[in-house]
Design a protein around this motif. Sequence first.
Motif, PDB file in Angstrom:
ATOM      1  N   LYS A  61      -5.831 -68.823 -53.574  1.00  0.00           N
ATOM      2  CA  LYS A  61      -4.364 -69.366 -53.916  1.00  0.00           C
ATOM      3  C   LYS A  61      -3.956 -69.099 -55.283  1.00  0.00           C
ATOM      4  O   LYS A  61      -2.882 -68.623 -55.536  1.00  0.00           O
ATOM      5  CB  LYS A  61      -4.277 -70.813 -53.591  1.00  0.00           C
ATOM      6  N   ARG A 114      -3.123 -65.304 -55.805  1.00  0.00           N
ATOM      7  CA  ARG A 114      -1.887 -65.000 -55.536  1.00  0.00           C
ATOM      8  C   ARG A 114      -0.820 -65.255 -56.397  1.00  0.00           C
ATOM      9  O   ARG A 114       0.105 -64.746 -56.594  1.00  0.00           O
ATOM     10  CB  ARG A 114      -1.568 -65.531 -53.993  1.00  0.00           C
ATOM     11  N   ARG A 134      -0.719 -62.851 -59.306  1.00  0.00           N
ATOM     12  CA  ARG A 134      -0.160 -61.605 -58.765  1.00  0.00           C
ATOM     13  C   ARG A 134       1.461 -61.882 -58.823  1.00  0.00           C
ATOM     14  O   ARG A 134       2.218 -60.777 -59.132  1.00  0.00           O
ATOM     15  CB  ARG A 134      -0.362 -61.136 -57.452  1.00  0.00           C
TER      16      ARG A 134
END
Length: 95
Positions: free
Chosen positions: A78, A81, A84
């Motif tokens: 998590k 992500r 990113r």
Amino acid sequence: MRVEIAYALPDQQVLLALDLAPGTTAAEALRLSGLPQRFADIDDAAALGIFGRRVEATQILQAGDRLEVYRPLRADPKEARRERVRRTRAQRDRR
């Protein structure tokens, strides 16, 4: 009874077939496989699964099971992500 034990590294995969006595637990199968002696990062606390479903070390194996030895995650998926998304947004905002 015959079971398989799988362990994968980024550059190497090991799949062993073992003949075990009925009633063998996941932890016993792991020990009998010899994988903890071959790979230093496998210990008694290693996460285990059967066909992608997490199981306890005390799980009794059935004939045909594939016991999987999971490596610890390097990063929280998590959080990776989120990072990113932050980078993508920062690049987009610079344009």
